[in-house]
Enzyme design. Structure first.
Site, mmCIF file in Angstrom:
data_model
loop_
_atom_site.group_PDB
_atom_site.id
_atom_site.type_symbol
_atom_site.label_atom_id
_atom_site.label_comp_id
_atom_site.label_asym_id
_atom_site.label_seq_id
_atom_site.Cartn_x
_atom_site.Cartn_y
_atom_site.Cartn_z
ATOM 1 N N CYS A 58 1.920 -5.940 1.730
ATOM 2 C CA CYS A 58 2.889 -5.576 3.135
ATOM 3 C C CYS A 58 1.964 -4.487 3.876
ATOM 4 C CB CYS A 58 4.091 -4.996 2.549
ATOM 5 S SG CYS A 58 5.358 -5.039 4.127
ATOM 6 N N HIS A 69 6.388 -8.959 -1.279
ATOM 7 C CA HIS A 69 6.394 -8.077 -2.338
ATOM 8 C C HIS A 69 6.468 -8.651 -3.883
ATOM 9 C CE1 HIS A 69 6.625 -4.315 0.217
ATOM 10 N NE2 HIS A 69 7.276 -5.083 0.998
ATOM 11 N N GLU A 115 5.691 -7.072 -6.372
ATOM 12 C CA GLU A 115 6.191 -5.995 -7.337
ATOM 13 C C GLU A 115 7.790 -5.945 -7.291
ATOM 14 O OE1 GLU A 115 6.466 -3.747 -3.405
ATOM 15 O OE2 GLU A 115 5.359 -5.315 -4.413
#
Length: 216
Positions: free
Chosen positions: A85, A192, A194
């Protein structure tokens, strides 16, 4: 494997990335924006957030901080570098990946889950997926629309990493939402991974991004 996580004023996904790396079996540690020597680390990760409040444009101020020199040195030493990002915006800003991530087509912040197609498995981060595999991860950005006037070069060099599968929410060129350098060791993705590292979050499809670093 020791992985450095870059921290800028405004980074807000650093702890999430730290946790995901631990789940993958890595040894993460934080690196501040003013640190130049990154030689202790085997891989570098730039997390998401709003470095310097996205002042001027996303990644513009982070791109002129001392740690960028350390990241460039790591690239010269063939160490994997992943930008997520805001991290992707920074890598594009400093020219470590081709193209730019600019303001979304609707000029608004987009936060939603997205179906993504893995376009290449030659990067350390996508090496544990199958080519054309569809995975699910969230996006959260205002400046995520990918643009590159030399799009054919990306195809020729197999530099497209991820693309939106079912819809193109931000208007990116050819629905591209992840690219890499020619060597495949520097990777910039807007979604993302994660935030999709455990099934309790809604998907664990992103965990292989971090396992791929360790496997590499």
């Amino acid at each position: 494997m020791k992985v450095g996580i870059i921290r800028f004023p405004g980074s807000n996904c650093d702890r999430d990335v730290f946790h995901a790396l631990e789940l993958a079996g890595a040894q993460p540690d934080y690196i501040w924006w003013n640190q130049r020597d990154l030689s202790d680390f085997e891989a570098i990760l730039i997390p998401g957030g709003f470095s310097y409040g996205d002042y001027l444009r996303a990644g513009a101020i982070a791109a002129i901080t001392p740690v960028i020199d350390g990241i460039k040195d790591a690239v010269k030493e063939d160490k994997p570098v992943l930008g997520i990002c805001n991290g992707a915006q920074i890598l594009a800003e400093v020219g470590l990946v081709p193209g730019v991530f600019t303001v979304n087509k609707n000029s608004k912040f987009i936060c939603e889950w997205a179906d993504l197609k893995v376009q290449t498995t030659r990067t350390p981060f996508t090496s544990m997926y199958k080519k054309d595999e569809v995975i699910r991860m969230p996006i959260a950005h205002t400046e995520g629309r990918y643009y590159n006037p030399e799009i054919e070069k990306l195809h020729d060099n197999d530099q497209i990493v991820l693309s939106f599968e079912s819809e193109n929410p931000n208007g990116s060129m050819e629905a591209i939402t992840g690219v890499c350098d020619e060597e495949g060791l520097v990777c910039a993705v807007m979604p993302h991974p994660e935030r999709a590292s455990e099934s309790i979050l809604g998907s664990d499809d992103g965990l292989k991004f971090f396992k791929g670093i360790v496997n590499y």
